[in-house]
Design a protein around this motif. Structure first.
Motif, PDB file in Angstrom:
ATOM      1  N   LEU A   1       0.746  -1.126  -0.018  1.00 22.29           N
ATOM      2  CA  LEU A   1       0.120  -0.167   0.018  1.00 22.29           C
ATOM      3  C   LEU A   1       0.794   1.314   0.068  1.00 22.29           C
ATOM      4  O   LEU A   1       2.182   1.170   0.498  1.00 22.29           O
ATOM      5  N   PRO A   2       0.424   2.366  -0.353  1.00 22.07           N
ATOM      6  CA  PRO A   2       1.209   3.679  -0.343  1.00 22.07           C
ATOM      7  C   PRO A   2       1.359   3.920   1.119  1.00 22.07           C
ATOM      8  O   PRO A   2       0.579   3.474   2.052  1.00 22.07           O
ATOM      9  N   SER A   3       2.492   4.527   1.519  1.00 18.95           N
ATOM     10  CA  SER A   3       2.522   4.573   2.965  1.00 18.95           C
ATOM     11  C   SER A   3       1.577   5.346   3.701  1.00 18.95           C
ATOM     12  O   SER A   3       1.402   4.988   4.969  1.00 18.95           O
ATOM     13  N   ALA A   4       1.160   6.275   3.161  1.00 16.38           N
ATOM     14  CA  ALA A   4       0.034   6.907   4.054  1.00 16.38           C
ATOM     15  C   ALA A   4      -1.132   6.060   4.294  1.00 16.38           C
ATOM     16  O   ALA A   4      -1.621   6.046   5.414  1.00 16.38           O
ATOM     17  N   THR A   5      -1.681   5.379   3.311  1.00 17.43           N
ATOM     18  CA  THR A   5      -2.717   4.163   3.290  1.00 17.43           C
ATOM     19  C   THR A   5      -2.249   3.109   4.342  1.00 17.43           C
ATOM     20  O   THR A   5      -3.082   2.663   5.257  1.00 17.43           O
ATOM     21  N   ALA A   6      -1.051   2.904   4.305  1.00 15.74           N
ATOM     22  CA  ALA A   6      -0.546   1.688   5.212  1.00 15.74           C
ATOM     23  C   ALA A   6      -0.643   2.058   6.664  1.00 15.74           C
ATOM     24  O   ALA A   6      -0.964   1.506   7.684  1.00 15.74           O
ATOM     25  N   GLU A   7      -0.455   3.477   6.854  1.00 12.23           N
ATOM     26  CA  GLU A   7      -0.375   4.044   8.416  1.00 12.23           C
ATOM     27  C   GLU A   7      -1.919   4.036   8.744  1.00 12.23           C
ATOM     28  O   GLU A   7      -2.241   3.760   9.941  1.00 12.23           O
ATOM     29  N   ARG A   8      -2.722   4.372   7.841  1.00 15.23           N
ATOM     30  CA  ARG A   8      -4.227   4.283   8.254  1.00 15.23           C
ATOM     31  C   ARG A   8      -4.597   2.715   8.704  1.00 15.23           C
ATOM     32  O   ARG A   8      -5.211   2.648   9.828  1.00 15.23           O
ATOM     33  N   VAL A   9      -4.108   1.954   7.865  1.00 18.37           N
ATOM     34  CA  VAL A   9      -4.529   0.535   8.072  1.00 18.37           C
ATOM     35  C   VAL A   9      -4.021   0.108   9.299  1.00 18.37           C
ATOM     36  O   VAL A   9      -4.786  -0.463  10.356  1.00 18.37           O
ATOM     37  N   LYS A  10      -2.791   0.263   9.681  1.00 21.41           N
ATOM     38  CA  LYS A  10      -2.159  -0.160  11.033  1.00 21.41           C
ATOM     39  C   LYS A  10      -2.852   0.609  11.949  1.00 21.41           C
ATOM     40  O   LYS A  10      -3.028  -0.048  13.058  1.00 21.41           O
ATOM     41  N   GLY A  11      -3.264   1.951  12.107  1.00 16.37           N
ATOM     42  CA  GLY A  11      -3.992   2.581  13.069  1.00 16.37           C
ATOM     43  C   GLY A  11      -5.381   2.144  13.440  1.00 16.37           C
ATOM     44  O   GLY A  11      -5.540   1.727  14.245  1.00 16.37           O
ATOM     45  N   MET A  12      -6.062   1.454  12.302  1.00  9.53           N
ATOM     46  CA  MET A  12      -7.212   1.192  12.518  1.00  9.53           C
ATOM     47  C   MET A  12      -7.162  -0.405  12.987  1.00  9.53           C
ATOM     48  O   MET A  12      -8.092  -1.135  13.788  1.00  9.53           O
ATOM     49  N   VAL A  13      -6.099  -1.312  12.767  1.00  8.23           N
ATOM     50  CA  VAL A  13      -5.833  -2.467  13.400  1.00  8.23           C
ATOM     51  C   VAL A  13      -5.739  -2.344  14.717  1.00  8.23           C
ATOM     52  O   VAL A  13      -6.246  -3.188  15.571  1.00  8.23           O
ATOM     53  N   GLU A  14      -4.906  -1.302  15.142  1.00 13.03           N
ATOM     54  CA  GLU A  14      -4.765  -1.257  16.444  1.00 13.03           C
ATOM     55  C   GLU A  14      -5.973  -0.761  17.505  1.00 13.03           C
ATOM     56  O   GLU A  14      -6.486  -1.453  18.430  1.00 13.03           O
ATOM     57  N   ILE A  15      -6.824  -0.083  16.764  1.00 12.59           N
ATOM     58  CA  ILE A  15      -8.292   0.570  17.367  1.00 12.59           C
ATOM     59  C   ILE A  15      -8.773  -0.989  17.394  1.00 12.59           C
ATOM     60  O   ILE A  15      -9.868  -1.217  18.575  1.00 12.59           O
ATOM     61  N   ARG A  16      -9.048  -1.699  16.307  1.00  8.45           N
ATOM     62  CA  ARG A  16      -9.967  -2.955  16.295  1.00  8.45           C
ATOM     63  C   ARG A  16      -9.437  -3.965  17.229  1.00  8.45           C
ATOM     64  O   ARG A  16     -10.259  -4.418  18.102  1.00  8.45           O
ATOM     65  N   GLU A  17      -8.070  -3.951  17.477  1.00  3.88           N
ATOM     66  CA  GLU A  17      -7.720  -4.954  18.655  1.00  3.88           C
ATOM     67  C   GLU A  17      -8.111  -4.477  20.066  1.00  3.88           C
ATOM     68  O   GLU A  17      -8.522  -5.591  20.959  1.00  3.88           O
ATOM     69  N   VAL A  18      -8.004  -3.200  20.298  1.00  2.69           N
ATOM     70  CA  VAL A  18      -8.452  -2.820  21.736  1.00  2.69           C
ATOM     71  C   VAL A  18     -10.191  -2.917  21.828  1.00  2.69           C
ATOM     72  O   VAL A  18     -10.610  -3.335  22.643  1.00  2.69           O
ATOM     73  N   VAL A  19     -10.871  -2.740  20.698  1.00  2.00           N
ATOM     74  CA  VAL A  19     -12.283  -2.952  20.710  1.00  2.00           C
ATOM     75  C   VAL A  19     -12.664  -4.243  21.010  1.00  2.00           C
ATOM     76  O   VAL A  19     -13.457  -4.662  21.869  1.00  2.00           O
ATOM     77  N   ARG A  20     -12.048  -5.099  20.245  1.00  2.00           N
ATOM     78  CA  ARG A  20     -12.053  -6.742  20.296  1.00  2.00           C
ATOM     79  C   ARG A  20     -11.877  -7.407  21.841  1.00  2.00           C
ATOM     80  O   ARG A  20     -12.533  -7.933  22.694  1.00  2.00           O
ATOM     81  N   ASP A  21     -10.667  -6.662  22.452  1.00  2.00           N
ATOM     82  CA  ASP A  21     -10.468  -7.006  23.692  1.00  2.00           C
ATOM     83  C   ASP A  21     -11.343  -6.416  24.758  1.00  2.00           C
ATOM     84  O   ASP A  21     -11.747  -7.059  25.807  1.00  2.00           O
ATOM     85  N   LEU A  22     -11.863  -5.186  24.534  1.00  2.00           N
ATOM     86  CA  LEU A  22     -12.875  -4.814  25.594  1.00  2.00           C
ATOM     87  C   LEU A  22     -14.079  -5.484  25.210  1.00  2.00           C
ATOM     88  O   LEU A  22     -14.755  -5.667  26.473  1.00  2.00           O
ATOM     89  N   ILE A  23     -14.619  -5.951  24.221  1.00  2.00           N
ATOM     90  CA  ILE A  23     -15.786  -6.627  24.130  1.00  2.00           C
ATOM     91  C   ILE A  23     -15.642  -8.049  24.701  1.00  2.00           C
ATOM     92  O   ILE A  23     -16.517  -8.425  25.539  1.00  2.00           O
ATOM     93  N   ALA A  24     -14.593  -8.688  24.587  1.00  2.00           N
ATOM     94  CA  ALA A  24     -14.066  -9.782  25.283  1.00  2.00           C
ATOM     95  C   ALA A  24     -14.328  -9.843  26.965  1.00  2.00           C
ATOM     96  O   ALA A  24     -14.804 -10.864  27.522  1.00  2.00           O
ATOM     97  N   LEU A  25     -13.464  -8.578  27.347  1.00  2.00           N
ATOM     98  CA  LEU A  25     -13.350  -8.551  28.708  1.00  2.00           C
ATOM     99  C   LEU A  25     -14.699  -8.319  29.391  1.00  2.00           C
ATOM    100  O   LEU A  25     -15.221  -9.141  30.482  1.00  2.00           O
ATOM    101  N   GLN A  26     -15.744  -7.657  28.510  1.00  2.00           N
ATOM    102  CA  GLN A  26     -16.954  -7.350  29.083  1.00  2.00           C
ATOM    103  C   GLN A  26     -17.820  -8.774  29.311  1.00  2.00           C
ATOM    104  O   GLN A  26     -18.852  -8.774  29.982  1.00  2.00           O
ATOM    105  N   MET A  27     -17.369  -9.704  28.445  1.00  3.51           N
ATOM    106  CA  MET A  27     -18.287 -11.058  28.242  1.00  3.51           C
ATOM    107  C   MET A  27     -17.539 -11.857  29.401  1.00  3.51           C
ATOM    108  O   MET A  27     -18.351 -12.838  30.026  1.00  3.51           O
ATOM    109  N   GLU A  28     -16.681 -11.677  30.035  1.00  3.17           N
ATOM    110  CA  GLU A  28     -16.087 -12.714  31.180  1.00  3.17           C
ATOM    111  C   GLU A  28     -16.778 -12.335  32.272  1.00  3.17           C
ATOM    112  O   GLU A  28     -17.120 -11.233  32.752  1.00  3.17           O
ATOM    113  N   GLU A  29     -17.141 -13.543  33.111  1.00  4.86           N
ATOM    114  CA  GLU A  29     -17.999 -13.530  34.246  1.00  4.86           C
ATOM    115  C   GLU A  29     -17.409 -12.651  35.343  1.00  4.86           C
ATOM    116  O   GLU A  29     -18.087 -12.183  36.191  1.00  4.86           O
ATOM    117  N   ASN A  30     -15.940 -12.933  35.343  1.00  4.57           N
ATOM    118  CA  ASN A  30     -15.318 -12.043  36.625  1.00  4.57           C
ATOM    119  C   ASN A  30     -14.742 -10.981  36.174  1.00  4.57           C
ATOM    120  O   ASN A  30     -13.992 -10.219  36.962  1.00  4.57           O
TER     121      ASN A  30
END
Length: 268
Positions: free
Chosen positions: A49-78
């Motif tokens: 990807l063009p460097s600018a687009t690649a940085e956008r993708v990397k940033g959204m991957v980071e956001i996505r992982e935090v969102v997934r972690d937050l969803i998973a944590l809220q589903m944990e019983e404890n």
């Protein structure tokens, strides 16, 4: 379409696909050793990807992982409120840093960069945008617990409610479990669900009407009739199965109607 390695890339720069990481969802971007990959089934393919687009993708991957972690944590019983709040702080930080540099996730530029990712719609749900595309407010996930703790149901009033719980929790009709939920006997629960559940005489298991009155209903009817001779309670199975028997077709495939039409034409 996800960009692929360009034809102009020198041969010694071409990167090979790698086996898919099970932690990466299908049709999603990921970053391995600062290289962007896109998973398709069993492989993760390198993406140029063009460097600018690649940085956008990397940033959204980071956001996505935090969102997934937050969803998973809220589903944990404890999961504690403190742990959830810590992840919410992190989500705010990575989101604010990203949008300060690249704008809201729902912008056209970010959509072009990341819309091929299976989680793009999830990320867009983090934002409530104005008509002009600017941020109106962040979603509740940033500040509130959006997934309630699962609370086990220990009692219900009716057999119908017990059946719903049994199908959700056990994925089957579990009559002893349903009796425990209602405080009634198994026979009483079965009686209240007459026509809604059936005991399959072929295996002795209770099944929903949708399950029992489908499939090879001809064979099921034969079996039910045999069992009903010595087990009168199976008579209701026989009556229900008789109502769902397929219509016999003749060689014309229309139950004899074609033959009648043919004779009528000749008679003309």
């Amino acid at each position: 379409m996800v960009p692929a390695v360009t034809a102009e890339t020198e041969l010694d720069e071409i990167m090979e696909s790698i086996p898919a990481d099970p932690a990466v969802r299908n049709y999603s971007f990921t970053v391995v050793d600062d290289q962007i990959y896109y998973r398709v089934n069993s492989l993760m393919n390198p993406v140029k990807l063009p460097s600018a687009t690649a940085e956008r993708v990397k940033g959204m991957v980071e956001i996505r992982e935090v969102v997934r972690d937050l969803i998973a944590l809220q589903m944990e019983e404890n999961a504690t409120d403190e742990a959830i709040q810590e992840l919410q702080v992190k989500l705010n930080q990575v989101y604010d840093a990203y949008t300060e540099k690249y704008g809201v996730i729902g912008s056209n530029a970010n959509k072009r960069a990341f819309s091929d990712d299976s989680s793009y719609c999830l990320l867009c749900s983090l934002e409530d945008l104005n008509e002009d595309g600017t941020l109106k407010r962040k979603a509740d996930m940033f500040t509130k617990r959006t997934i309630k703790k699962a609370v086990a149901v220990t009692s219900v009033e009716t057999a119908a409610e017990a059946l719903t719980i049994s199908l959700n929790e056990k994925a089957r009709v579990d009559l002893p479990y349903m009796a425990g939920l209602t405080g009634k006997t198994e026979d009483k629960v079965a009686e209240e669900l007459t026509g809604v559940i059936f005991r399959n005489p072929a295996n002795g298991q209770w099944e929903t009407a949708d399950e029992y009155l489908s499939g090879n209903v001809r064979e099921k009817l034969k079996t039910a009739r045999i069992f009903a001779e010595n087990h009168p309670e199976i008579t209701s199975n026989v009556h229900a199965l008789e109502q769902v028997q397929p219509i016999d077709l003749d060689a014309c495939g229309d139950g004899g109607q074609a033959k009648s039409r043919s004779a009528f034409v000749v008679g003309q």
